[in-house]
Design a protein around this motif. Structure first.
Motif, PDB file in Angstrom:
ATOM      1  N   TYR A   1       0.838  -1.193   0.000  1.00  0.00           N
ATOM      2  CA  TYR A   1       0.000   0.000   0.000  1.00  0.00           C
ATOM      3  C   TYR A   1       0.878   1.249   0.000  1.00  0.00           C
ATOM      4  CZ  TYR A   1      -2.993  -3.557   2.177  1.00  0.00           C
ATOM      5  OH  TYR A   1      -3.675  -4.714   2.468  1.00  0.00           O
ATOM      6  N   TRP A   2       0.395   2.277  -0.669  1.00  0.00           N
ATOM      7  CA  TRP A   2       1.007   3.605  -0.598  1.00  0.00           C
ATOM      8  C   TRP A   2      -0.024   4.581  -0.014  1.00  0.00           C
ATOM      9  CZ3 TRP A   2       5.976   4.946  -1.359  1.00  0.00           C
ATOM     10  CH2 TRP A   2       6.793   4.096  -2.121  1.00  0.00           C
TER      11      TRP A   2
ATOM     12  N   ILE B   1      -2.803   3.960  -3.296  1.00  0.00           N
ATOM     13  CA  ILE B   1      -2.922   2.793  -4.169  1.00  0.00           C
ATOM     14  C   ILE B   1      -2.598   1.536  -3.381  1.00  0.00           C
ATOM     15  CG2 ILE B   1      -0.522   3.011  -4.951  1.00  0.00           C
ATOM     16  CD1 ILE B   1      -1.459   2.064  -7.739  1.00  0.00           C
ATOM     17  N   TYR B   2      -3.158   0.416  -3.824  1.00  0.00           N
ATOM     18  CA  TYR B   2      -2.952  -0.879  -3.177  1.00  0.00           C
ATOM     19  C   TYR B   2      -2.659  -1.920  -4.249  1.00  0.00           C
ATOM     20  CZ  TYR B   2      -5.260  -5.358  -1.926  1.00  0.00           C
ATOM     21  OH  TYR B   2      -5.593  -6.672  -1.772  1.00  0.00           O
ATOM     22  N   PHE B   3      -1.593  -2.690  -4.019  1.00  0.00           N
ATOM     23  CA  PHE B   3      -1.212  -3.794  -4.898  1.00  0.00           C
ATOM     24  C   PHE B   3      -1.482  -5.127  -4.213  1.00  0.00           C
ATOM     25  CE2 PHE B   3       1.136  -1.842  -8.359  1.00  0.00           C
ATOM     26  CZ  PHE B   3       1.471  -0.604  -7.849  1.00  0.00           C
TER      27      PHE B   3
ATOM     28  N   ALA C   1      -2.203  -3.611  -9.577  1.00  0.00           N
ATOM     29  CA  ALA C   1      -2.838  -2.591  -8.747  1.00  0.00           C
ATOM     30  C   ALA C   1      -4.304  -2.961  -8.563  1.00  0.00           C
ATOM     31  CB  ALA C   1      -2.699  -1.225  -9.391  1.00  0.00           C
TER      32      ALA C   1
ATOM     33  N   ASP D   1      -6.409  -1.497  -6.412  1.00  0.00           N
ATOM     34  CA  ASP D   1      -7.223  -0.306  -6.126  1.00  0.00           C
ATOM     35  C   ASP D   1      -6.314   0.910  -6.243  1.00  0.00           C
ATOM     36  OD1 ASP D   1      -9.359   0.766  -3.310  1.00  0.00           O
ATOM     37  OD2 ASP D   1      -8.811   1.755  -5.180  1.00  0.00           O
ATOM     38  N   ASP D   2      -6.515   1.724  -7.258  1.00  0.00           N
ATOM     39  CA  ASP D   2      -5.713   2.947  -7.425  1.00  0.00           C
ATOM     40  C   ASP D   2      -6.577   4.187  -7.304  1.00  0.00           C
ATOM     41  OD1 ASP D   2      -5.367   2.984 -11.089  1.00  0.00           O
ATOM     42  OD2 ASP D   2      -7.105   2.914  -9.760  1.00  0.00           O
TER      43      ASP D   2
ATOM     44  N   ALA E   1       2.358   4.133  -9.955  1.00  0.00           N
ATOM     45  CA  ALA E   1       3.120   3.198  -9.136  1.00  0.00           C
ATOM     46  C   ALA E   1       3.197   1.856  -9.830  1.00  0.00           C
ATOM     47  CB  ALA E   1       2.506   3.051  -7.751  1.00  0.00           C
TER      48      ALA E   1
ATOM     49  N   ARG F   1       4.847  -2.376  -9.439  1.00  0.00           N
ATOM     50  CA  ARG F   1       5.374  -3.451  -8.576  1.00  0.00           C
ATOM     51  C   ARG F   1       5.615  -4.657  -9.486  1.00  0.00           C
ATOM     52  NH1 ARG F   1       2.498  -6.672  -3.592  1.00  0.00           N
ATOM     53  NH2 ARG F   1       4.390  -7.053  -2.358  1.00  0.00           N
TER      54      ARG F   1
ATOM     55  N   SER G   1       8.221  -1.938  -4.739  1.00  0.00           N
ATOM     56  CA  SER G   1       7.327  -1.044  -5.478  1.00  0.00           C
ATOM     57  C   SER G   1       7.982   0.327  -5.601  1.00  0.00           C
ATOM     58  CB  SER G   1       5.993  -0.901  -4.757  1.00  0.00           C
ATOM     59  OG  SER G   1       5.148   0.030  -5.407  1.00  0.00           O
TER      60      SER G   1
END
Lengths: 115, 113
Positions: free
Chosen positions: A33-34, A47-49, A54, A56-57, A67, A69, A75
């Protein structure tokens, strides 16, 4: 064991420049997560990987933010044409990703200052 | 929409006194609730979490919190604080299968001798 690490710890750049922020998650964590934390505020989701993709951005503020990964581990958050309003602490977190209720573990953050 | 409200931006307290940091949430679905602490110049550290089951959860450093569904609250408490508890405390929530955390604005706890 080793926690989440982020590099650099501090980044000073000029308006209009491009920056990359790196996150190394806890080994074996599939979710990453960022978040962004402005002064005096709580973190804000970016954002979530899950693995390499991704999932959920929805929190990325605009198309200057991106972003990746690529191998499902490290990431990189990329910001193009930086603006003074991008100045904040950028936080990365990781979690095992194996259950809906898993806990996010945070890195120390990268403090970005755009002059 | 989901939201988290921390009712106090700053809480000053004397050492060895009890403290309560208040957190309310809103969500139309079931939630998971968290308290994180951020010491000066350090990253966010998990204090405790509520996932399900017992509404009273205990965390690290003597902190505990109680989930109250009817009042949509998840207040953090400690019976006797130390100088070393001085930090910023954040309440956060996740709704259902949504992975992103929604955060409050934080409460700055200042423990004075």
């Amino acid at each position: 064991g080793a926690g989440v690490s982020q590099t650099p710890s501090n980044k000073v750049t000029e308006k209009g420049k491009y920056v990359e922020l790196r996150c190394d998650p806890i080994s074996g964590h599939t979710a990453l997560y960022w978040y962004r934390q402005s002064l005096g505020q709580g973190p804000e989701f970016l954002i979530y990987f899950q693995g390499t993709g991704a999932a959920d951005d929805s929190g990325l503020p605009n198309d200057r933010f991106f972003a990746v990964r690529p191998e499902g581990s490290v990431s990189t958050l990329k910001i193009q044409r930086t603006e003074r309003g991008d100045s904040a602490v950028y936080l990365c977190a990781s979690s095992p990703g194996t259950a809906g209720a898993d806990t996010q573990y945070f890195g120390p953050g990268t403090r970005l200052t755009v002059l | 929409a989901q939201s988290v409200t921390q009712l106090d931006s700053q809480v000053p307290v004397f050492e060895e006194a009890p403290v309560e940091l208040r957190c309310n949430y809103s969500s139309s679905v079931s939630v998971y609730l968290f308290w994180y602490v951020q010491y000066p110049n350090q990253g966010l550290q998990l204090l405790l979490k509520y996932l399900s089951g017992s509404t009273l959860v205990k965390g690290i450093n003597g902190f505990e919190a109680e989930f109250n569904k009817s009042q949509t609250s998840f207040h953090l408490r400690k019976p006797s604080v130390h100088i070393s508890d001085t930090a910023e405390y954040f309440c956060a929530a996740r709704a259902g299968n949504n992975r992103k955390l929604i955060w409050g604005l934080g409460t700055s706890l200042a423990v004075n001798p």
